[in-house]
Design an enzyme around this catalytic site. Sequence first.
Site, PDB file in Angstrom:
ATOM      1  N   ASP A  81       0.815  -1.217   0.000  1.00  0.00           N
ATOM      2  CA  ASP A  81       0.000   0.000   0.000  1.00  0.00           C
ATOM      3  C   ASP A  81       0.851   1.270   0.000  1.00  0.00           C
ATOM      4  N   ARG A 120      -4.441  -5.240  -6.722  1.00  0.00           N
ATOM      5  CA  ARG A 120      -5.385  -6.329  -7.036  1.00  0.00           C
ATOM      6  C   ARG A 120      -5.126  -6.901  -8.422  1.00  0.00           C
ATOM      7  N   ASN A 126     -17.695  -7.257  -6.174  1.00  0.00           N
ATOM      8  CA  ASN A 126     -17.649  -6.183  -5.169  1.00  0.00           C
ATOM      9  C   ASN A 126     -16.313  -5.438  -5.196  1.00  0.00           C
ATOM     10  N   CYS A 159     -18.320 -15.178  -9.660  1.00  0.00           N
ATOM     11  CA  CYS A 159     -19.608 -14.569  -9.324  1.00  0.00           C
ATOM     12  C   CYS A 159     -20.791 -15.106 -10.126  1.00  0.00           C
ATOM     13  N   CYS A 212     -23.846  -8.802  -3.356  1.00  0.00           N
ATOM     14  CA  CYS A 212     -23.084  -7.666  -2.808  1.00  0.00           C
ATOM     15  C   CYS A 212     -23.627  -6.345  -3.340  1.00  0.00           C
ATOM     16  N   GLN A 268     -13.033   7.258   5.878  1.00  0.00           N
ATOM     17  CA  GLN A 268     -11.603   7.594   5.879  1.00  0.00           C
ATOM     18  C   GLN A 268     -11.324   9.030   5.437  1.00  0.00           C
ATOM     19  N   CYS A 323     -20.354  -5.461   1.705  1.00  0.00           N
ATOM     20  CA  CYS A 323     -20.375  -6.210   0.437  1.00  0.00           C
ATOM     21  C   CYS A 323     -19.600  -7.525   0.564  1.00  0.00           C
TER      22      CYS A 323
HETATM   23  C1  B12 Z   1      -7.956   3.551  -2.981  1.00  0.00           C
HETATM   24  C2  B12 Z   1      -8.243   2.260  -2.257  1.00  0.00           C
HETATM   25  C3  B12 Z   1      -9.519   2.094  -1.727  1.00  0.00           C
HETATM   26  C4  B12 Z   1     -10.660   3.074  -2.001  1.00  0.00           C
HETATM   27  C5  B12 Z   1     -11.260   2.767  -3.379  1.00  0.00           C
HETATM   28  C6  B12 Z   1     -11.436   1.262  -3.643  1.00  0.00           C
HETATM   29  C7  B12 Z   1     -12.048   0.921  -4.985  1.00  0.00           C
HETATM   30  N1  B12 Z   1     -12.630  -0.249  -5.061  1.00  0.00           N
HETATM   31  O1  B12 Z   1     -11.990   1.661  -5.923  1.00  0.00           O
HETATM   32  C8  B12 Z   1     -11.619   2.770  -0.821  1.00  0.00           C
HETATM   33  C9  B12 Z   1     -11.304   3.691   0.351  1.00  0.00           C
HETATM   34  C10 B12 Z   1     -13.097   2.846  -1.135  1.00  0.00           C
HETATM   35  C11 B12 Z   1     -11.172   1.360  -0.446  1.00  0.00           C
HETATM   36  C12 B12 Z   1     -11.982   0.502   0.245  1.00  0.00           C
HETATM   37  C13 B12 Z   1     -11.600  -0.790   0.593  1.00  0.00           C
HETATM   38  N2  B12 Z   1     -10.372  -1.318   0.477  1.00  0.00           N
HETATM   39 CO1  B12 Z   1      -8.932  -0.459  -0.488  1.00  0.00          CO
HETATM   40  N3  B12 Z   1      -7.456   0.169  -1.442  1.00  0.00           N
HETATM   41  C14 B12 Z   1      -7.266   1.245  -2.130  1.00  0.00           C
HETATM   42  C15 B12 Z   1      -5.829   1.248  -2.704  1.00  0.00           C
HETATM   43  C16 B12 Z   1      -4.937   2.082  -1.773  1.00  0.00           C
HETATM   44  C17 B12 Z   1      -5.713   1.742  -4.144  1.00  0.00           C
HETATM   45  C18 B12 Z   1      -6.725   1.096  -5.100  1.00  0.00           C
HETATM   46  C19 B12 Z   1      -6.717   1.855  -6.412  1.00  0.00           C
HETATM   47  O2  B12 Z   1      -7.281   2.923  -6.511  1.00  0.00           O
HETATM   48  N4  B12 Z   1      -6.046   1.331  -7.380  1.00  0.00           N
HETATM   49  C20 B12 Z   1      -6.030   1.940  -8.715  1.00  0.00           C
HETATM   50  C21 B12 Z   1      -7.225   1.374  -9.514  1.00  0.00           C
HETATM   51  C22 B12 Z   1      -7.171   1.812 -10.967  1.00  0.00           C
HETATM   52  O3  B12 Z   1      -7.103  -0.032  -9.489  1.00  0.00           O
HETATM   53  P1  B12 Z   1      -8.101  -1.010  -8.698  1.00  0.00           P
HETATM   54  O4  B12 Z   1      -9.117  -0.161  -8.008  1.00  0.00           O
HETATM   55  O5  B12 Z   1      -7.282  -1.921  -7.820  1.00  0.00           O
HETATM   56  O6  B12 Z   1      -8.775  -1.976  -9.793  1.00  0.00           O
HETATM   57  C23 B12 Z   1      -9.065  -1.551 -11.089  1.00  0.00           C
HETATM   58  C24 B12 Z   1      -8.030  -2.059 -12.043  1.00  0.00           C
HETATM   59  O7  B12 Z   1      -6.863  -2.505 -11.379  1.00  0.00           O
HETATM   60  C25 B12 Z   1      -8.737  -3.166 -12.777  1.00  0.00           C
HETATM   61  N5  B12 Z   1      -8.368  -4.539 -12.347  1.00  0.00           N
HETATM   62  C26 B12 Z   1      -8.565  -5.089 -11.117  1.00  0.00           C
HETATM   63  N6  B12 Z   1      -8.164  -6.356 -11.157  1.00  0.00           N
HETATM   64  C27 B12 Z   1      -7.715  -6.621 -12.416  1.00  0.00           C
HETATM   65  C28 B12 Z   1      -7.203  -7.769 -12.959  1.00  0.00           C
HETATM   66  C29 B12 Z   1      -6.796  -7.775 -14.295  1.00  0.00           C
HETATM   67  C30 B12 Z   1      -6.239  -9.017 -14.853  1.00  0.00           C
HETATM   68  C31 B12 Z   1      -6.902  -6.582 -15.061  1.00  0.00           C
HETATM   69  C32 B12 Z   1      -6.453  -6.550 -16.455  1.00  0.00           C
HETATM   70  C33 B12 Z   1      -7.450  -5.424 -14.487  1.00  0.00           C
HETATM   71  C34 B12 Z   1      -7.845  -5.456 -13.180  1.00  0.00           C
HETATM   72  O8  B12 Z   1     -10.124  -3.005 -12.592  1.00  0.00           O
HETATM   73  C35 B12 Z   1     -10.399  -2.221 -11.469  1.00  0.00           C
HETATM   74  C36 B12 Z   1     -11.535  -1.239 -11.721  1.00  0.00           C
HETATM   75  O9  B12 Z   1     -11.180  -0.322 -12.738  1.00  0.00           O
HETATM   76  C37 B12 Z   1      -5.492  -0.290  -2.645  1.00  0.00           C
HETATM   77  C38 B12 Z   1      -4.006  -0.610  -2.506  1.00  0.00           C
HETATM   78  C39 B12 Z   1      -3.348  -0.570  -3.880  1.00  0.00           C
HETATM   79  N7  B12 Z   1      -2.267   0.160  -3.994  1.00  0.00           N
HETATM   80  O10 B12 Z   1      -3.827  -1.210  -4.807  1.00  0.00           O
HETATM   81  C40 B12 Z   1      -6.333  -0.753  -1.441  1.00  0.00           C
HETATM   82  C41 B12 Z   1      -6.944  -2.144  -1.510  1.00  0.00           C
HETATM   83  C42 B12 Z   1      -7.541  -2.345  -2.873  1.00  0.00           C
HETATM   84  N8  B12 Z   1      -8.009  -2.069  -0.520  1.00  0.00           N
HETATM   85  C43 B12 Z   1      -8.176  -3.139   0.164  1.00  0.00           C
HETATM   86  C44 B12 Z   1      -9.188  -3.334   1.142  1.00  0.00           C
HETATM   87  C45 B12 Z   1      -9.008  -4.488   2.107  1.00  0.00           C
HETATM   88  C46 B12 Z   1     -10.289  -2.473   1.196  1.00  0.00           C
HETATM   89  C47 B12 Z   1     -11.590  -2.668   2.001  1.00  0.00           C
HETATM   90  C48 B12 Z   1     -12.076  -4.103   2.088  1.00  0.00           C
HETATM   91  C49 B12 Z   1     -11.398  -2.070   3.413  1.00  0.00           C
HETATM   92  C50 B12 Z   1     -12.676  -2.001   4.216  1.00  0.00           C
HETATM   93  N9  B12 Z   1     -13.109  -3.071   4.840  1.00  0.00           N
HETATM   94  O11 B12 Z   1     -13.283  -0.949   4.299  1.00  0.00           O
HETATM   95  C51 B12 Z   1     -12.560  -1.756   1.197  1.00  0.00           C
HETATM   96  C52 B12 Z   1     -13.271  -2.528   0.082  1.00  0.00           C
HETATM   97  C53 B12 Z   1     -14.188  -1.655  -0.725  1.00  0.00           C
HETATM   98  C54 B12 Z   1     -14.502  -2.300  -2.066  1.00  0.00           C
HETATM   99  N10 B12 Z   1     -15.656  -2.933  -2.155  1.00  0.00           N
HETATM  100  O12 B12 Z   1     -13.647  -2.240  -2.978  1.00  0.00           O
HETATM  101  C55 B12 Z   1      -7.211  -4.228  -0.273  1.00  0.00           C
HETATM  102  C56 B12 Z   1      -7.956  -5.208  -1.202  1.00  0.00           C
HETATM  103  C57 B12 Z   1      -7.857  -6.618  -0.753  1.00  0.00           C
HETATM  104  C58 B12 Z   1      -8.651  -7.533  -1.647  1.00  0.00           C
HETATM  105  N11 B12 Z   1      -8.688  -8.772  -1.226  1.00  0.00           N
HETATM  106  O13 B12 Z   1      -9.188  -7.171  -2.672  1.00  0.00           O
HETATM  107  C59 B12 Z   1      -6.094  -3.378  -1.028  1.00  0.00           C
HETATM  108  C60 B12 Z   1      -5.410  -4.106  -2.181  1.00  0.00           C
HETATM  109  C61 B12 Z   1      -5.053  -2.985   0.043  1.00  0.00           C
HETATM  110  C62 B12 Z   1      -4.082  -4.113   0.363  1.00  0.00           C
HETATM  111  N12 B12 Z   1      -2.788  -3.854   0.211  1.00  0.00           N
HETATM  112  O14 B12 Z   1      -4.442  -5.204   0.742  1.00  0.00           O
HETATM  113  N13 B12 Z   1      -9.932   1.085  -0.905  1.00  0.00           N
HETATM  114  S1  SF4 Z   2     -21.704 -11.507  -3.445  1.00  0.00           S
HETATM  115 FE1  SF4 Z   2     -20.746 -10.295  -5.035  1.00  0.00          FE
HETATM  116  S2  SF4 Z   2     -18.595 -10.853  -4.973  1.00  0.00           S
HETATM  117 FE2  SF4 Z   2     -19.724 -12.452  -3.882  1.00  0.00          FE
HETATM  118  S3  SF4 Z   2     -20.178 -14.016  -5.408  1.00  0.00           S
HETATM  119 FE3  SF4 Z   2     -21.941 -12.659  -5.330  1.00  0.00          FE
HETATM  120  S4  SF4 Z   2     -21.519 -11.134  -6.934  1.00  0.00           S
HETATM  121 FE4  SF4 Z   2     -19.586 -12.161  -6.498  1.00  0.00          FE
HETATM  122  S1  SF4 Z   3     -20.805  -2.340   0.847  1.00  0.00           S
HETATM  123 FE1  SF4 Z   3     -19.559  -0.814   1.851  1.00  0.00          FE
HETATM  124  S2  SF4 Z   3     -17.435  -1.216   1.162  1.00  0.00           S
HETATM  125 FE2  SF4 Z   3     -18.823  -2.320  -0.206  1.00  0.00          FE
HETATM  126  S3  SF4 Z   3     -19.065  -0.891  -1.898  1.00  0.00           S
HETATM  127 FE3  SF4 Z   3     -20.793  -0.582  -0.522  1.00  0.00          FE
HETATM  128  S4  SF4 Z   3     -20.188   1.055   0.809  1.00  0.00           S
HETATM  129 FE4  SF4 Z   3     -18.304   0.339  -0.197  1.00  0.00          FE
END
Ligand code: B12
Ligand code: SF4
Ligand code: SF4
Length: 295
Positions: free
Chosen positions: A84, A91, A105, A139, A145, A171, A194
């Site tokens: 992070d 992811r 989700n 899914c 979710c 946050q 979710c």
């Molecule tokens: C900003 C951030 C958040 C933001 C926005 C999250 C979002 N879903 O957009 C907020 C504050 C909402 C958040 C919440 C949470 N987060 Co957060 N967050 C981050 C952080 C710091 C950056 C994510 C980001 O913006 N990346 C940039 C965007 C462009 O990428 P992305 O969102 O990961 O995914 C996109 C692309 O990568 C692409 N993609 C994803 N997978 C794949 C795979 C392939 C093959 C391809 C081609 C593309 C692709 O599609 C996605 C959508 O466009 C990461 C750490 C990190 N550096 O990755 C943790 C991270 C994603 N968070 C994490 C966690 C644990 C959470 C929470 C569960 C915490 C909680 N309990 O409240 C929630 C879950 C909310 C949810 N349903 O997603 C974990 C995820 C663990 C997991 N198993 O998925 C991470 C990885 C932190 C970690 N080091 O473990 N988070």
């Molecule tokens: S609850 Fe959401 S993340 Fe879980 S299996 Fe159903 S669609 Fe997929």
């Molecule tokens: S259930 Fe909570 S963590 Fe998941 S997308 Fe909705 S507001 Fe964000």
Amino acid sequence: MSALGASPAVPEVRNVFPWAESVVVAAISYLPPDRTISDDVPRGLIARVARGADYHVVLRAKLSCLSEIIKIDHPNVRMEVCVDTSPLPERKLAVLAGIAQRVKNANVFVEGCGSYAALGEIVTNIPIQCSPPTVIDPCGECDLCVRACPAQAIIAPGVIDRSRCLSALTQRGGVVAVELARAMGNRIYGCDTCQEACPQNANICPISPEFAEDVFPGATPELIPLIELTAKDFRERVSGSSIGWIRRARIRRNAAIAAGNMKCEQAIPSLRQMLEDENTVLREHAAIALNEIGC
Ligand code: B12
Ligand code: SF4
Ligand code: SF4
């Protein structure tokens, strides 16, 4: 570590580390034993990821050990441990490393951890042979979710509207719009709704001893001490925890929102005191909460 794999250094990684060739990706289950308390005391709610030890610290220590092992065979290797700490798409890297699957989700699932897995990486200049991952869709037609999200923040499969997601709102600083503040319920940090709704998480058990103990404030902290949280209490009890980084004012704001949502009359004196706070956001949320309680 719960899972380990390797991904090629995709362009997002090379933007940060131009020398990168591959990325070792690790996942660890952070799921703590369920220690939620339900009694007559008004309580807030902390997401599972922040109830125990700080996963950044745990995973960084493990990855640093692993990087020392890698150095034995590759003494001149260049490496960077990230949890992070860099703008890496963690992811996406976990999926490319073959240890995770994307789900609706927006989290990724890891075998044995469900979505309750934290991710970390070692970026390296060693070209590790990576086979393309088998991408499956766990899914199918399920959308539990999407329907469970209290803020309607899952706007497409795997895409979150960050301006609505309650995890983001707990946050982020500032005044929270009334509709979303109501949806926050008693959340003080993060949101798990979710993930709780997901049938694939249903039979997942805690497996990492590092997260077995709750760290203050635990799963369901008492609300009124959080509304009143003094700088001294924050320094002594909260600042070193996983939620400390959001700072004292946001914790107090979220506790005030929770008190309003719970129509918590016991919180009235603390909220009245908050009306005098020097922080305008706290003053505004204290007034909203008192209004919600009906005074
Ligand atoms: C900003 C951030 C958040 C933001 C926005 C999250 C979002 N879903 O957009 C907020 C504050 C909402 C958040 C919440 C949470 N987060 Co957060 N967050 C981050 C952080 C710091 C950056 C994510 C980001 O913006 N990346 C940039 C965007 C462009 O990428 P992305 O969102 O990961 O995914 C996109 C692309 O990568 C692409 N993609 C994803 N997978 C794949 C795979 C392939 C093959 C391809 C081609 C593309 C692709 O599609 C996605 C959508 O466009 C990461 C750490 C990190 N550096 O990755 C943790 C991270 C994603 N968070 C994490 C966690 C644990 C959470 C929470 C569960 C915490 C909680 N309990 O409240 C929630 C879950 C909310 C949810 N349903 O997603 C974990 C995820 C663990 C997991 N198993 O998925 C991470 C990885 C932190 C970690 N080091 O473990 N988070
Ligand atoms: S609850 Fe959401 S993340 Fe879980 S299996 Fe159903 S669609 Fe997929
Ligand atoms: S259930 Fe909570 S963590 Fe998941 S997308 Fe909705 S507001 Fe964000």
